[in-house]
Design a protein around this motif. Structure first.
Motif, mmCIF file in Angstrom:
data_model
loop_
_atom_site.group_PDB
_atom_site.id
_atom_site.type_symbol
_atom_site.label_atom_id
_atom_site.label_comp_id
_atom_site.label_asym_id
_atom_site.label_seq_id
_atom_site.Cartn_x
_atom_site.Cartn_y
_atom_site.Cartn_z
ATOM 1 N N ILE A 173 81.554 4.040 -37.435
ATOM 2 C CA ILE A 173 80.315 4.098 -38.201
ATOM 3 C C ILE A 173 80.240 5.339 -39.092
ATOM 4 C CG2 ILE A 173 79.087 2.714 -36.502
ATOM 5 C CD1 ILE A 173 77.682 5.238 -35.542
ATOM 6 N N HIS A 174 81.116 6.325 -38.882
ATOM 7 C CA HIS A 174 81.295 7.437 -39.817
ATOM 8 C C HIS A 174 80.028 8.245 -40.093
ATOM 9 C CE1 HIS A 174 85.334 6.049 -40.763
ATOM 10 N NE2 HIS A 174 84.882 4.867 -41.155
ATOM 11 N N CYS A 175 79.104 8.343 -39.154
ATOM 12 C CA CYS A 175 77.842 9.024 -39.475
ATOM 13 C C CYS A 175 77.863 10.498 -39.100
ATOM 14 C CB CYS A 175 76.668 8.321 -38.813
ATOM 15 S SG CYS A 175 76.547 8.543 -37.032
ATOM 16 N N GLY A 176 78.931 10.986 -38.489
ATOM 17 C CA GLY A 176 78.993 12.381 -38.099
ATOM 18 C C GLY A 176 78.299 12.632 -36.766
ATOM 19 N N PRO A 177 78.355 13.870 -36.272
ATOM 20 C CA PRO A 177 77.775 14.179 -34.964
ATOM 21 C C PRO A 177 76.283 13.887 -34.918
ATOM 22 C CG PRO A 177 79.134 15.996 -35.757
ATOM 23 C CD PRO A 177 78.988 15.050 -36.899
ATOM 24 N N GLU A 178 75.834 13.285 -33.834
ATOM 25 C CA GLU A 178 74.408 13.048 -33.599
ATOM 26 C C GLU A 178 74.036 13.756 -32.305
ATOM 27 O OE1 GLU A 178 71.723 9.276 -34.378
ATOM 28 O OE2 GLU A 178 72.697 9.091 -32.431
ATOM 29 N N ILE A 179 73.161 14.751 -32.422
ATOM 30 C CA ILE A 179 72.835 15.610 -31.291
ATOM 31 C C ILE A 179 71.607 15.120 -30.539
ATOM 32 C CG2 ILE A 179 72.392 17.982 -30.570
ATOM 33 C CD1 ILE A 179 75.140 17.471 -31.914
ATOM 34 N N GLY A 180 70.583 14.696 -31.269
ATOM 35 C CA GLY A 180 69.362 14.213 -30.629
ATOM 36 C C GLY A 180 69.650 13.026 -29.728
ATOM 37 N N VAL A 181 69.027 13.003 -28.563
ATOM 38 C CA VAL A 181 69.259 11.905 -27.624
ATOM 39 C C VAL A 181 68.783 10.576 -28.209
ATOM 40 C CG1 VAL A 181 68.529 10.950 -25.403
ATOM 41 C CG2 VAL A 181 69.288 13.331 -25.543
ATOM 42 N N ALA A 182 67.641 10.587 -28.882
ATOM 43 C CA ALA A 182 67.124 9.356 -29.497
ATOM 44 C C ALA A 182 67.903 9.078 -30.777
ATOM 45 C CB ALA A 182 65.638 9.509 -29.801
ATOM 46 N N SER A 183 68.657 7.997 -30.770
ATOM 47 C CA SER A 183 69.553 7.702 -31.890
ATOM 48 C C SER A 183 68.774 7.320 -33.141
ATOM 49 C CB SER A 183 70.498 6.566 -31.505
ATOM 50 O OG SER A 183 71.368 6.265 -32.574
ATOM 51 N N THR A 184 69.169 7.887 -34.273
ATOM 52 C CA THR A 184 68.551 7.566 -35.562
ATOM 53 C C THR A 184 69.627 7.210 -36.577
ATOM 54 O OG1 THR A 184 68.498 9.954 -36.033
ATOM 55 C CG2 THR A 184 66.469 8.939 -35.205
#
Length: 606
Positions: free
Chosen positions: A387-398
């Motif tokens: 999906i190439h969106c980069g690191p996602e830190i927040g637990v709630a996915s956006t």
């Protein structure tokens, strides 16, 4: 998510540009290049492939410059090659660009009609040619730059050099991030804090639509209207830039704002922007398939539901979507002529991995839609769709959610074409619509103040209902899930047609009702549901588009108007206000937005 670095320095920039580009390798790239002012002239060095290839070029032809720009490219328009690598040059202009210019074909034809010739296949060269043509009219560089920006439709982050202006560098952003770094007698432009981290920790984050002119000692920043503005200078720990919140209070807020760039990169990996055809990795015989089985959990499951609507509607291919934790325990009837798609941001979700292996044991072909391409799931499937969106830190996915939906949208178009349900012209139309998504998501994010204004009232509610029809039904589920996750308010998403089959009993004057209803084939029925709710005292938050606002029944507590868009990408465009509502309600309640209680980012046990 190309990487950009610009330096207006007092010492040689070659090694510093390369050092910065290496820090940006995490973004992914297929070519690299730098350019600088050498003896009053602009020179560039470019290479396909890894930065080490560029270093080999520089070992033979060094760039003796103190002012320069650098770039790592992820191909969108034009195949990976040296001729398509950045920086791009036209006359007096040399620049680097991250983004997609949607109206580049129209601009290119107009420029060709005025005698300009092109040396690359990229949309970026159009910007350089257009800026050079504006300079030909006698405009000063900054005036010509603003005139150029006004003609661009799409997403961009830019760093620009103009021959004859040896100490001037210009930058701009729309839909892609850009920062300004403040040094001692030097100034910098970069994709993020990590890009400028080796040189300074004093950063300004440009706002959407800003453009900037820097020299050795200062930065002049202008807003979208061309008015001078001040942007806060803050100290950033560059070593932590990959997980830096920037101007945002929480990672979740930042990641919502990251979505235009994230979707841009995702979409570029699944379409050929020059031909407007899909380009889906892997070998899937869509014409042979009898069925698709999607397994996932949480937000990924809801993205899978979006995929079901898209694939069935466009490709006439039956799709089953199941919660992975239930899937294998009920012993589903599976056949080898189906494709199993596992969806997981981490690629390590235990239930989804177990469901995937169950499908493999039945002899099914398997694919994975994942963010982590080195994950267990990615290693075990036949086809990987990152999906190439980069690191996602927040637990709630956006941003991972919208990236997953972007992938499935491209897959649906490809499947429809392969199965003969749409012709080439319709495929090209749908691809062009998909390419509009990053810009329209950025426009949708501008609704943040309107959403913030209603968050306090929603934060006082005990229950919240979300209603939608068609693809808006999964988005209603996602909105309710986001609100539950981070604000701890009970919320439920329903298909609006089910309202009279039970949920309407919950409606009263204390219950906010979020209705998702763009002006599409479902709108009339959604408007009827809205009237039913208001007749019972429900406080309606109506999320729609301009045409929907004009046709909406009177009486909504709030109408939030997202930009007009094709129904294909409406779920992507309307996601931002839904996410922002959950975020601002949680902030009003003082909740721990990024690490909500009892939740983990990746669920690696059953």
């Amino acid at each position: 998510m190309c990487g950009i670095i610009g330096i207006v320095g007092t010492q040689s920039v070659q090694e510093r540009l390369i050092d910065s580009l290496k820090r940006l390798e995490y973004r992914g790239y297929d070519s690299a290049g730098i350019a600088g002012v050498v003896g009053g002239q602009l020179e560039r060095r470019r290479a396909q492939g890894k930065i080490r290839n560029l270093e080999e070029v520089l070992s033979e032809h060094p760039l003796q410059a103190t002012v320069g720009i650098g770039h790592t490219r992820w191909a969108t328009h034009g195949a990976p090659s040296e001729r398509n690598a950045h920086p791009h040059k036209a006359g007096r202009v040399t620049l680097v660009h991250n983004g997609i210019i949607e109206n580049y074909a129209e601009l290119r034809e107009a420029l060709r009609a005025h005698g300009r010739s092109f040396e690359s296949d990229t949309d970026t060269e159009v910007i350089a040619q257009l800026l050079d043509s504006e300079l030909d009219t006698g405009k000063a560089p900054l005036e010509a730059f603003k005139a150029t920006l006004d003609k661009l439709t799409g997403a961009y982050a830019l760093a620009v050099l103009v021959q004859g202006e040896d100490e001037l560098m210009m930058g701009a952003r729309r839909g892609s991030p850009l920062v300004v770094g403040y040094g001692q007698g030097e100034m910098f432009i970069g994709s993020d804090a990590l890009a400028v981290g080796p040189f300074t920790n004093r950063i300004s984050y440009l706002d959407e639509g800003d453009y900037v002119a820097i020299n050795h000692g200062s930065a002049r920043i202008f807003d979208e209207a061309g008015q001078p503005v001040e942007r806060k200078i803050q100290t950033v720990a560059a070593s932590a830039a990959l997980v830096e919140k920037g101007n945002y209070r929480h990672f979740m807020e930042k990641e919502i704002h990251d979505q235009p760039e994230g979707c841009q990169r995702t979409i570029a990996a699944y379409v050929d922007t020059l031909t407007a055809h899909t380009a889906i990795p892997g070998e899937v015989d869509w014409a042979r398939l009898e069925r698709v089985q999607i397994v996932a959990c949480g937000t990924s499951y809801i993205a899978g539901l979006m995929g079901k609507y898209l694939i069935e509607q466009l490709a006439d291919l039956p799709v089953d979507v199941e919660i992975a934790s239930e899937f294998r325990y009920r012993q589903p009837a599976l056949r080898k002529d189906a494709l199993a798609i596992a969806m997981s941001q981490s690629g390590e979700t235990a239930d989804t991995l177990a469901a995937l292996r169950f499908c493999q044991a039945k002899g099914m072909m398997t694919a994975a839609v994942v963010n982590a391409v080195e994950s267990t799931m990615a290693r075990e499937v036949d086809v990987v769709w990152p999906i190439h969106c980069g690191p996602e830190i927040g637990v709630a996915s956006t941003k991972a959610f919208t990236a997953q939906v972007s992938v499935l949208t491209a897959v649906a178009v490809a499947a429809a074409r392969a199965r003969g349900r749409i012709d080439e012209a319709e495929e090209q139309r749908l691809v062009r619509v998909l390419l509009e998504a990053p810009r329209l998501i950025a426009e949708s994010i501008k609704l943040e103040e309107a959403v913030r204004s209603i968050a306090l009232d929603v934060s006082r509610a005990r229950d919240v209902l979300y209603l939608g029809r068609g693809p808006m039904y999964p988005l209603a589920l996602e909105g309710a899930l986001k609100l539950k996750e981070i604000s701890y308010i009970h919320a439920e998403g329903y298909a609006a047609g089910e309202l009279k089959h039970g949920p309407i009993a919950l409606v009263d004057e204390q219950t906010p009702i979020v209705i998702l209803a763009p002006f599409d084939s479902y709108f009339e029925k959604s408007a009827s549901n809205m009237q039913e709710v208001m007749a019972r005292g429900g406080q309606v938050i109506f999320i729609t588009d301009p045409e929907g606002e004009r046709h909406a029944p009177a009486g909504a507590r709030v109408v939030v108007t997202a930009p007009k868009c094709d129904p294909l990408i409406a779920p992507l465009v309307l996601s931002a206000p839904v996410q922002l509502l959950a975020y601002h309600v949680a902030v009003c309640k003082g909740a721990d937005v990024d690490q909500p209680r009892n939740l983990a980012k990746s669920v690696t046990v059953e």
